[in-house]
Write a protein that holds these residues in place. Structure first.
Motif, mmCIF file in Angstrom:
data_model
loop_
_atom_site.group_PDB
_atom_site.id
_atom_site.type_symbol
_atom_site.label_atom_id
_atom_site.label_comp_id
_atom_site.label_asym_id
_atom_site.label_seq_id
_atom_site.Cartn_x
_atom_site.Cartn_y
_atom_site.Cartn_z
ATOM 1 N N GLU A 1 0.861 -1.172 0.000
ATOM 2 C CA GLU A 1 0.000 0.000 0.000
ATOM 3 C C GLU A 1 0.901 1.227 0.000
ATOM 4 O O GLU A 1 1.910 1.263 0.696
ATOM 5 C CB GLU A 1 -0.888 0.013 1.240
ATOM 6 C CG GLU A 1 -1.926 -1.082 1.255
ATOM 7 C CD GLU A 1 -2.816 -0.990 2.468
ATOM 8 O OE1 GLU A 1 -3.042 0.122 2.972
ATOM 9 O OE2 GLU A 1 -3.268 -2.045 2.915
ATOM 10 N N ILE A 2 0.524 2.233 -0.769
ATOM 11 C CA ILE A 2 1.304 3.467 -0.847
ATOM 12 C C ILE A 2 0.425 4.594 -0.328
ATOM 13 O O ILE A 2 -0.662 4.823 -0.850
ATOM 14 C CB ILE A 2 1.754 3.755 -2.289
ATOM 15 C CG1 ILE A 2 2.508 2.554 -2.857
ATOM 16 C CG2 ILE A 2 2.609 4.999 -2.339
ATOM 17 C CD1 ILE A 2 2.791 2.651 -4.327
ATOM 18 N N THR A 3 0.898 5.295 0.701
ATOM 19 C CA THR A 3 0.126 6.409 1.238
ATOM 20 C C THR A 3 0.144 7.563 0.248
ATOM 21 O O THR A 3 0.996 7.630 -0.637
ATOM 22 C CB THR A 3 0.693 6.871 2.591
ATOM 23 O OG1 THR A 3 2.026 7.343 2.392
ATOM 24 C CG2 THR A 3 0.676 5.750 3.614
ATOM 25 N N ASP A 4 -0.801 8.481 0.401
ATOM 26 C CA ASP A 4 -0.885 9.629 -0.508
ATOM 27 C C ASP A 4 0.357 10.504 -0.424
ATOM 28 O O ASP A 4 0.824 11.026 -1.432
ATOM 29 C CB ASP A 4 -2.124 10.471 -0.192
ATOM 30 C CG ASP A 4 -3.406 9.747 -0.551
ATOM 31 O OD1 ASP A 4 -3.357 8.885 -1.445
ATOM 32 O OD2 ASP A 4 -4.443 10.049 0.055
ATOM 33 N N LEU A 5 0.911 10.655 0.783
ATOM 34 C CA LEU A 5 2.114 11.465 0.954
ATOM 35 C C LEU A 5 3.310 10.848 0.216
ATOM 36 O O LEU A 5 4.067 11.548 -0.459
ATOM 37 C CB LEU A 5 2.425 11.625 2.448
ATOM 38 C CG LEU A 5 3.494 12.622 2.834
ATOM 39 C CD1 LEU A 5 3.113 14.008 2.353
ATOM 40 C CD2 LEU A 5 3.684 12.621 4.332
ATOM 41 N N ALA A 6 3.448 9.530 0.309
ATOM 42 C CA ALA A 6 4.538 8.842 -0.394
ATOM 43 C C ALA A 6 4.323 8.910 -1.910
ATOM 44 O O ALA A 6 5.277 9.098 -2.672
ATOM 45 C CB ALA A 6 4.631 7.394 0.057
ATOM 46 N N LYS A 7 3.077 8.786 -2.349
ATOM 47 C CA LYS A 7 2.778 8.854 -3.778
ATOM 48 C C LYS A 7 3.144 10.232 -4.344
ATOM 49 O O LYS A 7 3.755 10.341 -5.402
ATOM 50 C CB LYS A 7 1.299 8.563 -4.013
ATOM 51 C CG LYS A 7 0.938 8.320 -5.453
ATOM 52 C CD LYS A 7 -0.526 7.984 -5.613
ATOM 53 C CE LYS A 7 -0.769 6.577 -5.157
ATOM 54 N NZ LYS A 7 -2.125 6.095 -5.505
ATOM 55 N N ARG A 8 2.821 11.292 -3.598
ATOM 56 C CA ARG A 8 3.169 12.640 -4.049
ATOM 57 C C ARG A 8 4.684 12.829 -4.103
ATOM 58 O O ARG A 8 5.210 13.443 -5.023
ATOM 59 C CB ARG A 8 2.544 13.692 -3.127
ATOM 60 C CG ARG A 8 1.107 13.984 -3.499
ATOM 61 C CD ARG A 8 0.561 15.140 -2.716
ATOM 62 N NE ARG A 8 -0.009 14.563 -1.494
ATOM 63 C CZ ARG A 8 0.034 15.129 -0.297
ATOM 64 N NH1 ARG A 8 0.591 16.296 -0.143
ATOM 65 N NH2 ARG A 8 -0.507 14.535 0.739
ATOM 66 N N PHE A 9 5.397 12.272 -3.102
ATOM 67 C CA PHE A 9 6.858 12.369 -3.091
ATOM 68 C C PHE A 9 7.460 11.667 -4.307
ATOM 69 O O PHE A 9 8.341 12.217 -4.977
ATOM 70 C CB PHE A 9 7.413 11.761 -1.797
ATOM 71 C CG PHE A 9 8.902 11.645 -1.783
ATOM 72 C CD1 PHE A 9 9.700 12.763 -1.602
ATOM 73 C CD2 PHE A 9 9.521 10.415 -1.963
ATOM 74 C CE1 PHE A 9 11.086 12.658 -1.595
ATOM 75 C CE2 PHE A 9 10.904 10.300 -1.956
ATOM 76 C CZ PHE A 9 11.684 11.434 -1.765
ATOM 77 N N PHE A 10 6.998 10.456 -4.603
ATOM 78 C CA PHE A 10 7.527 9.706 -5.744
ATOM 79 C C PHE A 10 7.219 10.410 -7.065
ATOM 80 O O PHE A 10 8.071 10.504 -7.940
ATOM 81 C CB PHE A 10 6.968 8.289 -5.772
ATOM 82 C CG PHE A 10 7.485 7.392 -4.687
ATOM 83 C CD1 PHE A 10 8.809 7.440 -4.287
ATOM 84 C CD2 PHE A 10 6.646 6.499 -4.051
ATOM 85 C CE1 PHE A 10 9.292 6.608 -3.293
ATOM 86 C CE2 PHE A 10 7.121 5.663 -3.057
ATOM 87 C CZ PHE A 10 8.445 5.720 -2.668
ATOM 88 N N LEU A 11 5.990 10.907 -7.215
ATOM 89 C CA LEU A 11 5.629 11.592 -8.460
ATOM 90 C C LEU A 11 6.439 12.867 -8.651
ATOM 91 O O LEU A 11 6.858 13.182 -9.775
ATOM 92 C CB LEU A 11 4.136 11.898 -8.483
ATOM 93 C CG LEU A 11 3.224 10.677 -8.635
ATOM 94 C CD1 LEU A 11 1.772 11.070 -8.484
ATOM 95 C CD2 LEU A 11 3.471 9.977 -9.949
ATOM 96 N N THR A 12 6.714 13.599 -7.573
ATOM 97 C CA THR A 12 7.547 14.797 -7.663
ATOM 98 C C THR A 12 8.960 14.432 -8.092
ATOM 99 O O THR A 12 9.567 15.109 -8.926
ATOM 100 C CB THR A 12 7.579 15.534 -6.311
ATOM 101 O OG1 THR A 12 6.239 15.813 -5.918
ATOM 102 C CG2 THR A 12 8.357 16.821 -6.404
ATOM 103 N N ALA A 13 9.498 13.351 -7.530
ATOM 104 C CA ALA A 13 10.852 12.914 -7.899
ATOM 105 C C ALA A 13 10.901 12.446 -9.353
ATOM 106 O O ALA A 13 11.884 12.688 -10.055
ATOM 107 C CB ALA A 13 11.309 11.794 -6.970
ATOM 108 N N LEU A 14 9.845 11.789 -9.821
ATOM 109 C CA LEU A 14 9.827 11.268 -11.189
ATOM 110 C C LEU A 14 9.611 12.359 -12.230
ATOM 111 O O LEU A 14 10.055 12.221 -13.374
ATOM 112 C CB LEU A 14 8.754 10.195 -11.327
ATOM 113 C CG LEU A 14 9.067 8.881 -10.612
ATOM 114 C CD1 LEU A 14 7.846 7.988 -10.611
ATOM 115 C CD2 LEU A 14 10.249 8.196 -11.246
#
Length: 153
Positions: A52-65
């Protein structure tokens, strides 16, 4: 020439083990053994994501990508500590589509961006939650009991 028993086996399989996708039998095929009842259709089950990916982690990954347009996603690996310590740790890396292997499991972050779980890390992180720690500014992985798995830093 085949013995008669072979033909009986072939006919038995054709009669009772066909699916709805058999073009010779049609879409609404009937099983003669069950008194004219239609065959059960195959169920399509959607697999649950391995993590499971939390919304905060998802935003961090998308910003990095977004900073790397050639990236296909983030790879979650289970490998030896980069400092040479004798322990196994989890690490995150930005990867391109050429670096993704056949056995790596994708978890969708966005339309074309994924968190890939390396084959060596799959069983270790199965059922875990990926979150983002604001204090350290790093992604972290928690198991089902809420314990943090060993990060690579």
């Amino acid at each position: 020439m085949l013995p008669q028993a072979c033909f009986a086996t072939i006919n038995y399989r054709k009669k009772f083990f066909h699916t709805d996708s058999d073009p010779k039998l049609g879409k609404n095929s009937v099983n003669e053994k069950d008194d004219g009842k239609p065959l059960a259709k195959k169920r399509i089950s959607v697999r649950k994501a391995p993590v499971e990916i939390t919304d905060l982690a998802k935003r961090f990954f998308l910003t990095a990508l977004l900073s790397k347009p050639e990236a296909a996603g983030i790879m979650l690996k289970y490998q030896q500590h980069s400092g040479g310590e004798p322990r196994m740790v989890l690490s995150f890396e930005i990867v391109t589509s050429e670096e993704v292997q056949k056995l790596d499991e994708p978890v969708s972050l966005d339309k074309n961006l994924f968190l890939f779980i390396h084959a060596s890390a799959f069983m270790k992180v199965l059922g875990c939650t990926v979150d983002f720690d604001r204090n350290r500014g790093l992604p972290v992985v928690f198991d089902k009991e809420g314990n943090e798995l060993d990060p690579n830093f």
